[in-house]
Design an enzyme around this catalytic site. Structure first.
Site, PDB file in Angstrom:
ATOM      1  N   ALA A 126       5.234 -11.233   5.030  1.00 45.22           N
ATOM      2  CA  ALA A 126       5.053 -10.551   3.738  1.00 45.22           C
ATOM      3  C   ALA A 126       3.610 -10.786   3.303  1.00 45.22           C
ATOM      4  O   ALA A 126       3.334 -11.598   2.428  1.00 45.22           O
ATOM      5  CB  ALA A 126       6.048 -11.076   2.713  1.00 45.22           C
TER       6      ALA A 126
ATOM      7  N   PRO B 137      -1.257  -9.400  -0.802  1.00 45.09           N
ATOM      8  CA  PRO B 137      -2.527  -8.669  -0.629  1.00 45.09           C
ATOM      9  C   PRO B 137      -3.446  -9.198   0.460  1.00 45.09           C
ATOM     10  O   PRO B 137      -4.490  -8.626   0.696  1.00 45.09           O
ATOM     11  CB  PRO B 137      -3.190  -8.808  -2.005  1.00 45.09           C
ATOM     12  CG  PRO B 137      -2.687 -10.128  -2.518  1.00 45.09           C
ATOM     13  CD  PRO B 137      -1.276 -10.253  -2.009  1.00 45.09           C
TER      14      PRO B 137
ATOM     15  N   SER C 221      -4.684 -12.675   1.099  1.00 44.72           N
ATOM     16  CA  SER C 221      -5.547 -13.865   1.021  1.00 44.72           C
ATOM     17  C   SER C 221      -5.122 -14.918   2.046  1.00 44.72           C
ATOM     18  O   SER C 221      -5.968 -15.544   2.701  1.00 44.72           O
ATOM     19  CB  SER C 221      -5.546 -14.449  -0.394  1.00 44.72           C
ATOM     20  OG  SER C 221      -4.237 -14.767  -0.812  1.00 44.72           O
TER      21      SER C 221
ATOM     22  N   ASP D 282      10.358  -3.484   6.793  1.00 49.65           N
ATOM     23  CA  ASP D 282      11.202  -4.512   6.190  1.00 49.65           C
ATOM     24  C   ASP D 282      11.049  -5.750   7.069  1.00 49.65           C
ATOM     25  O   ASP D 282      11.166  -5.672   8.298  1.00 49.65           O
ATOM     26  CB  ASP D 282      12.651  -4.014   6.192  1.00 49.65           C
ATOM     27  CG  ASP D 282      13.632  -5.007   5.592  1.00 49.65           C
ATOM     28  OD1 ASP D 282      13.434  -6.233   5.756  1.00 49.65           O
ATOM     29  OD2 ASP D 282      14.608  -4.570   4.977  1.00 49.65           O
TER      30      ASP D 282
ATOM     31  N   CYS E  39       6.063 -18.570  -4.961  1.00 48.86           N
ATOM     32  CA  CYS E  39       5.317 -18.981  -6.161  1.00 48.86           C
ATOM     33  C   CYS E  39       6.260 -18.983  -7.363  1.00 48.86           C
ATOM     34  O   CYS E  39       5.951 -18.438  -8.417  1.00 48.86           O
ATOM     35  CB  CYS E  39       4.102 -18.092  -6.396  1.00 48.86           C
ATOM     36  SG  CYS E  39       4.488 -16.350  -6.650  1.00 48.86           S
TER      37      CYS E  39
END
Length: 311
Positions: free
Chosen positions: A118, A121, A123, A169, A239
């Protein structure tokens, strides 16, 4: 200011739930407090010392102790990355300090084949490519095409040459059994840790989102583990602070597979992993995982588990 009362005005149910987890004044105060700006120096694009010297002409830097020397806090809350030439050139990657932990724990090596299940973005993907010195292969996947486009832009700016971006997925990768040397599953979650970035995550939080993400995470972690080579390492991270998305997901994997947890030693403060929650009892093995609350290191909340597939 009574920070807990302030959060009650935003989302009373969030406060009711997480007061059972950590009801210290510090928890709510730090969840309210803005995050310290932090960056990684990108050694794929230049020399660490030279880039650091450029930055120190503009900012005071403080090393982030759990990185490999490339992570820094910027001791200024007034940072506009878009106006920094170092950002435009990909010499620095803005990244929250605790989100640098999962790639450190995964510890990818040059020439390995890695799955970032996943990735957007990106990093953490760029961080892994940096540790791999742009040698090997990273399958950088995201389930959403719009997020994958952001991922591609960030990988390009960072000079990552070894990533292949896919839009699937994450459970799709279960078909590639025993394929990857290491897998990072930085799972979609209810994002309680992100409240320090934007209060919208407090306003939009619901128990329904927690249940939804817990089900999704269990599906993804099984696929991630299946795709891992024997002897390989899977790092699971979120997170958020909710045990249903953290300890419960890891406990689920332990029950369903032969997975083994490994203790992680890093120079950071942690909170006690949750062994019992809402009548559920988890394996004592989950004590080996890392639970980070906002006040522990003045970062986002984070959860990290290092999992090994036996040979």
């Amino acid at each position: 200011m009574d920070y807990k009362e302030e959060f009650k005005k935003i989302n009373k149910k969030l406060v009711e739930r997480y007061s059972k987890l950590d009801d210290s004044e510090e928890f709510w105060a730090y969840l309210y407090k803005p995050l310290r700006p932090s960056i990684r120096i990108n050694t794929l694009k230049g020399n660490l010392k030279e880039i650091k010297a450029l930055l120190e002409e503009k900012f005071e830097l403080e090393p982030i102790p759990w990185t490999k020397g490339e992570g820094f806090y910027i001791k200024s809350y007034d940072v506009n990355y878009g106006q920094l030439i170092e950002y435009s050139l990909g010499l620095i990657i803005p990244q929250e300090a605790s989100s640098m932990i999962p790639p450190v724990v995964l510890d990818p090596k040059p020439s390995e084949v890695i799955l970032d299940m996943a990735a957007a973005p990106g990093s953490k993907t760029t961080q892994m490519a940096q540790y791999m010195e742009n040698e090997g292969c990273i399958i950088a996947n995201d389930a959403k095409r719009d997020r994958a486009n952001i991922l591609i832009a960030n990988l390009t700016r960072a000079g990552v040459l070894i990533a292949k971006v896919t839009v699937k997925d994450g459970a799709y990768f279960a078909r590639y059994e025993n394929t990857f040397d290491r897998v990072l599953l930085d799972a979609p979650c209810s994002s309680v840790g992100m409240i320090r970035k934007n209060f919208k995550f407090a306003r939009t939080w619901s128990i329904g989102k927690v249940y939804y993400h817990s089900r999704l995470q269990k599906r993804l972690i099984l696929a991630a583990y299946k795709s891992l080579k024997p002897g390989g390492v899977l790092v699971y991270s979120t997170c958020t602070v909710d045990p249903l998305e953290n300890e419960e997901v890891v406990d689920f994997l332990l029950q369903k597979t032969d997975a083994k947890l490994e203790k992680v030693k890093l120079p950071l403060k942690t909170s006690e992993p949750v062994i019992e929650w809402e009548g559920r009892k988890y394996s004592d093995e989950v004590r080996k995982t890392i639970r980070i609350h906002p006040q522990d290191n003045d970062t986002e909340a984070f959860y990290i588990a290092k999992i090994r597939k036996p040979r």
